[in-house]
Structures are given as structure tokens and as C-alpha cells.
Write a protein that holds these residues in place. Structure first.
Motif, mmCIF file in Angstrom:
data_model
loop_
_atom_site.group_PDB
_atom_site.id
_atom_site.type_symbol
_atom_site.label_atom_id
_atom_site.label_comp_id
_atom_site.label_asym_id
_atom_site.label_seq_id
_atom_site.Cartn_x
_atom_site.Cartn_y
_atom_site.Cartn_z
ATOM 1 N N SER A 132 0.808 -1.212 0.000
ATOM 2 C CA SER A 132 0.000 0.000 0.000
ATOM 3 C C SER A 132 0.844 1.266 0.000
ATOM 4 C CB SER A 132 -0.943 0.005 1.209
ATOM 5 O OG SER A 132 -2.128 -0.704 0.904
ATOM 6 N N ALA A 135 1.332 2.135 -3.506
ATOM 7 C CA ALA A 135 0.024 2.515 -4.057
ATOM 8 C C ALA A 135 -0.354 3.930 -3.637
ATOM 9 C CB ALA A 135 -1.040 1.517 -3.597
ATOM 10 N N ASP A 246 -6.943 5.661 2.093
ATOM 11 C CA ASP A 246 -5.987 4.623 2.473
ATOM 12 C C ASP A 246 -6.778 3.508 3.153
ATOM 13 O OD1 ASP A 246 -4.039 2.995 3.465
ATOM 14 O OD2 ASP A 246 -3.013 4.534 4.652
ATOM 15 N N ALA A 248 -5.850 0.366 3.316
ATOM 16 C CA ALA A 248 -4.932 -0.761 3.444
ATOM 17 C C ALA A 248 -5.473 -1.815 4.399
ATOM 18 C CB ALA A 248 -3.564 -0.268 3.921
ATOM 19 N N ASN A 274 -6.494 2.871 -2.179
ATOM 20 C CA ASN A 274 -5.497 1.788 -2.120
ATOM 21 C C ASN A 274 -5.944 0.759 -1.103
ATOM 22 O OD1 ASN A 274 -4.314 3.924 -0.002
ATOM 23 N ND2 ASN A 274 -3.606 1.882 0.592
ATOM 24 N N VAL A 275 -5.537 -0.469 -1.329
ATOM 25 C CA VAL A 275 -5.879 -1.559 -0.421
ATOM 26 C C VAL A 275 -4.731 -2.561 -0.448
ATOM 27 C CG1 VAL A 275 -7.073 -2.926 -2.183
ATOM 28 C CG2 VAL A 275 -7.740 -3.169 0.218
ATOM 29 N N SER A 276 -4.533 -3.245 0.673
ATOM 30 C CA SER A 276 -3.438 -4.217 0.770
ATOM 31 C C SER A 276 -3.961 -5.630 0.572
ATOM 32 C CB SER A 276 -2.751 -4.104 2.137
ATOM 33 O OG SER A 276 -2.024 -2.916 2.249
ATOM 34 N N GLY A 288 -0.030 -4.709 -2.949
ATOM 35 C CA GLY A 288 -1.016 -3.661 -2.762
ATOM 36 C C GLY A 288 -1.730 -3.402 -4.072
ATOM 37 N N LEU A 290 -3.929 -0.168 -6.275
ATOM 38 C CA LEU A 290 -4.378 1.213 -6.413
ATOM 39 C C LEU A 290 -5.459 1.246 -7.482
ATOM 40 C CD1 LEU A 290 -4.183 4.310 -6.036
ATOM 41 C CD2 LEU A 290 -2.366 4.285 -7.772
#
Length: 468
Positions: A132, A135, A246, A248, A274-276, A288, A290
Motif C-alpha cells: 500500500s 500505491a 488509504d 490498506a 489503495n488496499v493491501s 497492494g 491502487l
């Protein structure tokens, strides 16, 4: 992580070499003083010996299953492990060589995530990243570019985010020459507020950052309120200021556990997320994602078109090469579990975290700051002065293998020391019961040591000041 310079001349021989390790059994052509650590060995060794050296060196690491400090997933199914090994040698940037992985699977995941975050376009724009952090930097870089092209501001660009955000937000500001207007967290809510954010917004603001599960306490930013604030600015002043989310920690949880909660592309000002994948996306590190709301939110100037791997391809990353293995594992998870499966898993994780929080609360030692109601993150502080710090408690728990961080909150709440527990899929109710028992015993040990005047087994107040 930075490897610091080591003065080899100042080290004694035992620190320069793996002294005697398996040399008599496996290694025939090595100097008597051992295998060098900081220089290439003159001779190689058997694969068995090399494996044993590395394996034994890592035995001093913590146990990933007992690491309750980290959000990072530590287990996948055997079929996923098999896919990882089948793809371990594929570079995802090699579109010509690996078109199905690089184009189809990657593209499918981006679109699945765009729709999971309630976007309504037929084709989404996004990219996989090393995590992340990359991202976030790529997303914010796009917003800086859009601000610059708009001609809206004439001074140095700035970005607004809470001082409880991940350090990568500070890195972006420093690396890309953007003024970081950090919002002190509210001491009671422990998130940023719309009022504090509003005081920092001007025509040079490129983006406002909201966090779906802060690093410190797992709190969720007031995304809807900040979205409404930015809509007012757009209407009254014409400032087209986006929000970057964010997500994440929460981006793979809330869409399944609270599908009606509006934090994503349903809000007009949310332009990127964004994410993890390697957190609650349930893959191994590092991965990660985006995702942009619309392709126009990603400036064409930031996309590089290269043609030296077989055919023309587009590149929008801070690096170039990247592994295909974890991308394949992410796709496996999406197909394997679907919405229903992710919903079951995330609700089960929340059940365990909430039960653990209740058990910790009943011990009577702590004031609960987060009981894992929305995200599986538990945070608590001491109810009253106990004669020992939470950092000391953290060190005592480490004796049992538990890795639970203790730290002070950021500016505006820096006098609050807390502990945080992250519950992941592999953490079972039985493990929770053992942890609570160990926590109670550790508290009793430290309390008895303090009452008897025994020497404290943990860091001094000077060490605590350094940590906080």
C-alpha cells in the motif's frame, strides 16, 4: 530497511564469521575460523549446509502466527501455495512473455476491486504495487499532477492528512516536494476532524487523505463528512480537491461486513483507493492495489509506454519489475471465496476480535480504546498508574512468544501509551484464551515485582522516552 555500514576492522573474529557452524560435517574447503558473514566465501558449500545456516539464523525471528503487531497475512491454502510456486519466476512486467497473467488476470482484479468499491464504470484503471505504500505514493502523485495541470494554485502544493496516518504519507510529501499539513488527531475520537482539516485547506491543496483503519488505533476517518466539506469548497470556490482513501487495513473488510457504509466511490470526492492484498485480502506479502475512480484521474503524462520486452506496454509504477506469484494468489482468493466466502471469513475474524476485547476488558487493568467492533483491531491503555509501563508488559509477553506492540499516540495525544492487537484469520478463540491468561499473569508478575521493589526486568524510563 536500511543496512548500516559496519566497521569490519573493529569486530572480533566471532562476529565476522559463522564460527564452526556445520563446517566439520558439511563443509570441507573452508578456513578454520569459519564462514565469512560480510564477504563472499572463497568456496561454496552444499545446498543442505547453506539451507541449514539460513534456517538456523532465522530461528531467532518471532513466530509469525504469534505476531499480533502485524496486519500481514501469514497463511494460505495449499492450492494457493502451489500457484505461488508455479509463478515465482514470472516477472509481471513481461506482458509479451506472460500475457495471461499480466493482462487478463491483473486487469480482472483491478475491475473486481473497482466494483467492490462501488464504482460504476465499465473499465477501471489501476495497478498492483509492492504494497500500500507504493500505491499511496502513486495515487497522490496523480493528484499532484492533476493539481498542477489545473492551474488552481500558484504556490507550493500541499497535502492534508492526520498525524496518525502511515509514515508513507510523510515519505510522499518529502520525496515529491509537497507540503505536509498534518492534522493532529482528536484526543477523544483519535481521528482527524473536518474542522481541523478545513483550517488547512487552500487552493494549493492537492488532496485530503482519509484512513480506513489507522495504523495507531484502527480508527476510521470521517470520510462522508470530509467529502461533504470538499463539495462545499468546490461549489463556493471552484476548488476541485479529491480524497484519497488509504484502505490498506479496512478495504477488504468493510465492503463485506458493512456494505451500506459509504466510504468509497459512492462519494463524489473519492477519486482513488489503495488496499493491501497482503493484509485482509488474504495473500502473502507484498501486494497492494491502487484503483482510480475514473481513467481521467490518472494523468496520461505519468504513464510510460515502453517497447523493449517484445511489444509496446504501459508502465505506471515506482519500480519496474514485480512478481506475478502473489497476483495469481490474489486471483485465486477472489475465485475461491467470492463475496460470500470473504463475508464469512471477515465476520468470523471480527467475532474473535470482539470476544478477545471483552476478555481483555474483564481483566480490569485496561481502558479499551477500540474493541474491534468494525475492524479486527484492539487498542487499550492502562486504567491507572500501575508501576510499570505497557512497553514493559510488551517485553514480558514476548517471553511467551507474543509480539504485541506498545507505543505512544502521535501529537496532541502523545501522553497516551497504548497497546494494539491485530486479529488475523489464523488467530483462533483458543489462542485468544491463552493470550488473555498470559496477559493476566504478566500483569501480576510486573505488579508483584514493583511492590516488592525488585529490579524491573524491562526498559527504563529513559528507554520509554525514546520510544514515545
Amino acid at each position: 530497511m536500511i543496512s548500516r555500514k559496519i566497521n569490519l576492522e573493529s569486530l572480533d573474529e566471532s562476529k565476522k564469521h559463522h564460527v564452526g557452524a556445520y563446517s566439520a560435517r558439511y563443509i570441507q574447503k573452508t578456513r578454520e575460523k569459519g564462514i565469512p558473514k560480510y564477504e563472499f566465501p572463497e568456496e561454496g558449500m552444499s545446498p543442505r549446509a547453506a539451507y541449514q545456516l539460513v534456517h538456523d539464523e532465522q530461528s531467532l525471528d518471532g513466530n509469525p502466527f504469534l505476531n499480533l503487531a502485524s496486519f500481514v497475512n501469514t497463511w494460505m491454502e495449499p492450492e494457493a501455495d502451489k500457484l505461488v510456486m508455479e509463478n515465482i519466476g514470472k516477472n509481471i512486467i513481461d506482458i509479451f512473455e506472460y500475457p495471461q497473467t499480466a493482462r487478463v488476470i491483473h486487469h480482472n482484479i483491478v475491475n473486481m476491486l473497482g466494483r467492490l468499491f462501488n464504482g460504476h464504470h465499465t473499465d477501471f484503471v489501476g495497478t498492483s504495487t509492492a504494497g500500500s505504500s507504493e500505491a499511496i505514493m502513486l495515487g497522490l502523485l496523480a493528484h499532484k499532477w492533476n493539481w498542477k495541470k489545473s492551474g488552481r494554485g500558484t504556490d507550493k502544493p500541499n497535502i492534508i492528512f492526520g498525524n496518525d496516518a502511515h509514515v508513507c504519507w510523510d515519505k510522499f510529501a518529502r520525496y515529491f516536494d509537497v507540503d505536509a499539513r498534518k492534522v493532529p488527531i482528536d484526543k477523544d475520537k483519535r481521528t482527524i476532524t473536518t474542522e481541523a482539516a478545513s483550517e488547512r485547506i487552500d487552493e494549493n491543496t492537492i488532496c485530503v487523505g482519509c484512513v480506513l483503519g489507522t495504523t495507531f488505533t484502527g480508527s476510521i476517518s470521517p470520510v462522508k463528512e470530509i467529502n461533504d466539506l470538499l463539495l462545499e469548497y468546490k461549489k463556493e470556490k471552484g476548488w476541485d480537491i479529491p480524497i484519497h482513501i488509504d484502505a490498506a487495513s479496512g478495504g477488504f473488510i468493510l465492503p463485506f461486513t458493512e456494505p451500506d457504509f459509504e466510504w468509497d466511490f459512492r462519494l463524489e470526492r473519492v477519486k482513488s483507493v489503495n488496499v493491501s492484498g497482503h493484509k485482509y485480502g488474504l495473500t502473502y506479502p507484498g501486494l497492494g492495489w491502487l484503483i482510480f475512480r475514473d481513467k481521467n484521474d490518472l494523468p496520461e503524462d505519468l504513464i510510460f509506454h515502453v517497447n523493449y520486452l517484445g511489444e509496446m506496454e504501459d508502465s505506471y509504477t515506482l519500480n519496474f519489475s514485480g512478481g506475478s506469484a502473489i497476483v495469481a494468489a490474489q486471483y485465486y482468493n477472489f475465485l475461491r471465496f467470492g463475496r460470500a466466502g470473504y463475508t464469512r471469513i471477515m465476520k468470523k475474524i471480527l467475532d474473535v476480535s470482539q470476544d478477545l476485547a471483552e476478555k481483555v476488558d474483564r481483566l480490569g487493568h485496561f481502558e479499551m480504546l477500540n474493541k474491534g467492533e468494525r475492524l479486527p483491531i484492539i487498542a487499550f491503555r492502562q486504567k491507572e498508574e500501575a508501576g510499570y509501563s505497557l512497553l514493559q508488559l510488551s517485553h514480558k509477553l514476548r517471553e511467551r512468544g507474543w509480539i504485541i506492540p506498545a507505543y505512544c499516540l502521535p501529537e496532541n495525544a502523545e501522553d497516551i501509551e497504548i497497546m494494539r492487537i491485530v486479529v488475523r484469520e489464523n488467530f483462533t478463540p483458543d489462542m485468544a484464551a491463552i493470550l488473555v491468561d498470559d496477559l493476566e499473569k504478566a500483569c501480576q508478575f510486573l505488579e508483584n515485582g514493583t511492590k516488592s521493589g525488585a529490579e524491573k526486568p524491562c526498559p527504563s524510563e529513559k528507554d520509554m522516552a525514546h520510544i514515545c
